[in-house]
Design a protein around this motif. Structure first.
Motif, PDB file in Angstrom:
ATOM      1  N   UNK A  94       0.832  -1.203   0.000  1.00 10.90           N
ATOM      2  CA  UNK A  94       0.000   0.000   0.000  1.00 10.90           C
ATOM      3  C   UNK A  94       0.871   1.259   0.000  1.00 10.90           C
ATOM      4  N   UNK A  95       1.849   1.269   0.898  1.00  8.11           N
ATOM      5  CA  UNK A  95       2.633   2.499   1.048  1.00  8.11           C
ATOM      6  C   UNK A  95       3.693   2.645  -0.036  1.00  8.11           C
ATOM      7  N   UNK A  96       4.121   1.527  -0.563  1.00  8.71           N
ATOM      8  CA  UNK A  96       5.025   1.602  -1.717  1.00  8.71           C
ATOM      9  C   UNK A  96       4.299   2.259  -2.893  1.00  8.71           C
ATOM     10  N   UNK A  97       3.111   1.770  -3.173  1.00  8.70           N
ATOM     11  CA  UNK A  97       2.347   2.311  -4.301  1.00  8.70           C
ATOM     12  C   UNK A  97       2.012   3.783  -4.055  1.00  8.70           C
ATOM     13  N   UNK A  98       1.586   4.098  -2.821  1.00 10.54           N
ATOM     14  CA  UNK A  98       1.195   5.473  -2.521  1.00 10.54           C
ATOM     15  C   UNK A  98       2.378   6.420  -2.667  1.00 10.54           C
ATOM     16  N   UNK A  99       3.549   5.958  -2.213  1.00  5.70           N
ATOM     17  CA  UNK A  99       4.745   6.788  -2.319  1.00  5.70           C
ATOM     18  C   UNK A  99       5.085   7.068  -3.781  1.00  5.70           C
TER      19      UNK A  99
END
Lengths: 508, 381
Positions: free
Chosen positions: B339-344
């Motif tokens: 999730x946070x990889x994609x959001x970043x």
């Protein structure tokens, strides 16, 4: 002038990693001959058929001629072109497709001028093909919805379809294993009609009575070698069995007396078990006792373990220490103290992508709770001790099950159940696809479990395994216990003879 | 399925027909294989009549005596997501240092993803058990609509939230009934349910946007911040912690993965697969219901078309996450990393001036590439 034999096999051998499954087998079939091929499990029948079908590549030097023409060996489909056709035991139909499509898998579809399939014509042709064999089947039904005799007919029709060359040789591999008696005689009519057209038929069966009913000549294989080919006339069942197992069976006295005193009250009791294949089986197993179960394919042997455990639908009662075990509720069987090591490990027991640890602890992970949460180190240490105890190699709990050899995988499944200290341990083909060393380990484990007081049932097609382990061998035929062998009257040949119908011990 | 080696079977033995059902070497493990129609009697009459003798042949043709590859790889594969994440942060820190590398940006990323993350965490449960839940986005929409509608009708926010969450659980139970008892494939059952729920959301909101009638304390839940990050982020952390403990530290977690890995084997090991599947569908709906309440508070509005846009991002995150930490298995930590990889990545690109559609573009590409890489490494095992 002698006619060209339909099938000639010369000096055919097949070696599997050091093990010779076929040793210089010769075979010759004349057009219009009805030949039986018999032999006990492991004699080389299946290997021979698979070589003929192009599935196995035989050792060099062997030779097969169909209609006088040499056949390219080890090439799937080569036999098909030459007119060598098969109805395999599993029939090889796609259950979601209808008869029409299944027939077309043999010869393809005919297409009209617009290069489209004319379904009306395809359906009519399929219907006619089957009608020629004497079967009136709805060719639009998925074959999975048809009864077994209809599916057999479709497989047969496909094998007989003309394609590039008309059929010369038809190999029927255990075609009657699941057929009801009336359908068997109907099938035999069809086979005779095929023979009358000049096709040579090779009929493979465990059912000796069928061999005598249908066939004119018989070939016996034993330990990968051709033993004899001769007319059926002049043989009886006992003589044929003697040829199959290599010596005569002396009739032996029926043992009397009971073993009840030694083992106390039965811990497992089954009464009047019925399933799709079982027709009324009663069973009592006492603590510390090892019972063997033998039977040919279709005898009910394959279902007994699952029926006891509640893994398949059944009627009748099963109790463990007096507690009833419901059908369709394996969890209740586990609760009652029953353990099942099922056949077909990959489908029925293994979590291949999971670790050994997870595979072992799955039955009762709750044992490793500490303050309400799973305690990993406790789990690892207990699982490791079981893996070591069962001689699993390597005994690393975090390895993926799939990376282990078959024998070690099976030991992991055993560890899963031994950890439960079951009152009743049911093993279905426990050493299937297992190497020799692991097999010996597994046998030792079974004996240890019995010595520790478990009631053990071993279902197996490996009759030397049953001989080694079992005090009593129940022989299933047609869904019933047809025979019971007791020590010291148990040996592999006697079990084999009993499974194919030679009368000997007392019926249960 | 192609056999990976020559079997050394002797006479009377059929070679193993390859591994069955959900246990194949699937890029995403057994968990995301659409299960065959449940209750397939693997050893029932049909196949019992034709016993397949297994060959002594590991389906993964790895040598039995070699150590698992992952021990030698320094976690490069299991934690590749963390490395990629780090690389992305470094990239954008150099590219757009003024706007990207700020605490406020980090907080925005953390807060924005709370809803998607909660939904993704919820569907881990049925996916672990080998069934799909495509209806969670619909449940989200209905939950948002119910939460709003009940408050408009004068209910207290607490009552509204409880009704919305219970309603969600009931929807999950219906899913479970259809999948377990009516034996409808979960993909189809929950796809159908999605459509029913879209209709329900429209009916509840009457097709209009509800903007009035929320209590202010309720809206605080969605907008108040703690340490500069909106409260929904903390709700998400609590949900993640609960699901993590249930899956990793309770027996039911084992049962979930067992049911998803090989349902027949699980059943014959005494696992009540039907109950596990039923419960997993109730759980994912329940989580979607909770998420709906949080989303209503965050948005302060409700309309009938809120759910569907969350469907793909949540699934992407779970599938991408299944290549991480516990490769081949859907899992909580992997999902959070994803999730946070994609959001970043998306945020960085946006700050670097990329157009709006970069969001969809980046998500889709990352999913396909990551899963393809995982499939490649699975083949090498």
């Amino acid at each position: 002038m002698p006619q060209t034999p339909a099938l000639q096999v010369h000096a055919l051998s097949k070696t599997f990693t050091g093990q010779r499954a076929l040793i210089e087998v010769d075979l010759e079939l004349q057009p219009g001959e009805l030949r039986a091929l018999v032999g006990q499990n492991g004699c080389g029948k299946s290997t021979l058929i698979k070589v003929l079908a192009g599935y196995h590549d035989p050792d060099p030097a062997g030779e097969v001629l169909v209609d006088g023409q040499p056949l390219a060996l080890g090439v799937a489909g080569a036999g098909d072109h030459a007119g060598l056709r098969f109805v395999h035991q599993d029939l090889g139909l796609v259950p979601t497709l209808d008869a029409c499509d299944n027939l077309a898998m043999g010869h393809g579809y005919e297409r009209n001028r617009a290069r489209l399939i004319s379904w009306r014509r395809e359906h009519r042709m399929a219907q006619e093909t089957l009608r020629d064999l004497g079967y009136d089947i709805d060719v639009r039904q998925p074959t999975g919805h048809l009864v077994i005799s209809e599916r057999t007919a479709i497989a047969l029709a496909r094998a007989l379809s003309p394609r590039s060359t008309p059929p010369r040789v038809l190999v029927l591999d255990e075609p009657t294993a699941n057929l009801p008696a009336a359908e068997i005689s109907r099938l035999f009519e069809v086979v005779r009609a095929v023979r009358d057209r000049g096709v040579a038929v090779l009929f493979v069966s465990h059912h000796l009575d069928e061999v005598f009913t249908l066939c004119e000549t018989v070939t016996v294989l034993r330990d990968g070698r051709h033993v004899v080919t001769r007319p059926v006339q002049g043989l009886d069942e006992d003589a044929l069995i003697a040829l199959m197992i290599g010596r005569t069976l002396e009739q032996f006295e029926v043992p009397t007396g009971s073993v009840a005193e030694r083992h106390g009250e039965p811990v497992l009791q089954a009464r009047d078990l019925h399933s799709a294949v079982l027709h009324g089986v009663d069973l009592d197993v006492r603590p510390g006792e090892v019972i063997g179960v033998a039977g040919i394919t279709g005898s009910g042997r394959e279902e007994l373990a699952l029926a006891l455990f509640g893994g398949i639908g059944r009627t009748g009662t099963v109790t463990v220490s007096g507690k009833p075990v419901d059908p369709h509720r394996p969890d209740k069987a586990v609760e009652a103290g029953m353990a099942l090591v099922p056949a077909e490990r990959h489908a029925n027991a293994a979590f291949l992508d999971s670790t050994l640890r997870e595979n072992v602890s799955i039955v009762s992970p709750g044992d490793f709770l500490r303050r309400g949460l799973l305690n990993r180190s406790r789990e690892v240490s207990e699982v490791t001790s079981w893996l070591t105890k069962l001689n699993v190699r390597p005994p690393h709990p975090e390895r993926q099950l799939a990376t282990l050899s078959g024998g070690n995988q099976q030991k992991v499944i055993l560890a899963r159940w031994m950890r439960q200290h079951p009152a009743v341990l049911v093993l279905d083909e426990p050493t299937q696809g297992v190497d020799v060393g692991a097999k010996a380990d597994i046998h030792t484990l079974v004996e240890q479990a019995a010595a520790a007081g478990a009631a053990v049932i071993v279902v197996s097609t490996d009759h030397s395994e049953l001989t080694r382990l079992a005090e009593r061998v129940l022989v299933l035929r047609e869904g019933r216990i047809a025979d019971v062998l007791r020590r010291p009257h148990i040996d592999p040949d006697r079990i084999t003879a009993a499974t194919i119908g030679a009368k000997q011990g007392a019926a249960a | 399925m192609k056999r990976t080696g020559r079997s050394n079977t002797t006479d009377e033995q059929d070679p193993t027909p390859g591994r069955r059902g959900g246990t194949g070497p699937h890029p995403l493990g057994g968990a995301v294989v659409v299960p065959s129609q449940d209750g397939e009697p693997v050893a029932g009459p049909a196949s019992a009549a034709n016993p397949v003798v297994e060959s002594d042949l590991p389906a993964h043709a790895g040598s039995p005596e070699t150590e698992p590859r992952r021990r030698l790889s320094f976690g490069l594969e299991r934690f590749s997501g963390l490395y990629v994440w780090g690389a992305l942060i470094l990239l954008f820190a150099l590219w757009v240092p003024d706007t990207f590398l700020t605490t406020s940006n980090a907080k925005i990323i953390a807060g924005d993803q709370a809803i998607t993350a909660m939904l993704a965490l919820g569907i881990i449960i049925p996916l672990a058990a080998g069934v799909f839940d495509l209806s969670f986005a619909g449940v989200l929409g209905v939950s948002v609509a119910l939460t709003a509608y009940m408050q408009v009708e004068g209910q207290s926010p607490v009552v509204a939230a409880i009704i919305a969450i219970l309603g969600a659980a009931v929807i999950g139970a219906v899913n479970g009934f259809v999948v377990v008892h009516l034996r409808v494939n979960s993909f189809i059952a929950t796809l159908g349910m999605s459509s029913l729920l879209a209709a329900a959301a429209y009916w509840i909101t009457d097709g209009k946007q509800i903007t009035e009638g929320f209590s202010s304390t309720f809206l605080d839940l969605g907008t108040k911040q703690l340490l500069g990050i909106p409260l929904p982020f903390y709700v998400m952390l609590v949900v993640a912690a609960i699901i993590y403990v249930v899956i990793e530290y309770l027996p039911v977690g084992r049962y979930l993965y067992a049911a998803g890995g090989n349902p027949q084997a699980a059943r014959l090991a005494g696992v009540r697969v039907d109950r596990i599947v039923f419960g997993s569908l109730v759980a994912s709906s329940f989580v979607a219901g909770v998420t709906g309440v949080v989303l209503a508070a965050r948005l302060g509005t409700a309309s009938q078309d809120i759910g569907p846009s969350y469907l793909l991002p949540a699934f992407s995150a779970v599938f991408l996450g299944s290549t991480q930490i516990k490769a081949g298995r859907v899992n909580v930590l992997g999902t959070l990393i994803a999730i946070y990889l994609l959001a970043t990545g998306v945020k960085g690109l946006q700050l670097a001036g990329a157009p709006v559609y970069v969001n969809d573009l980046f998500n889709g590409a990352a999913l396909i590439i990551a899963v393809a890489l995982a499939a490649r490494s699975a083949r090498r095992v």
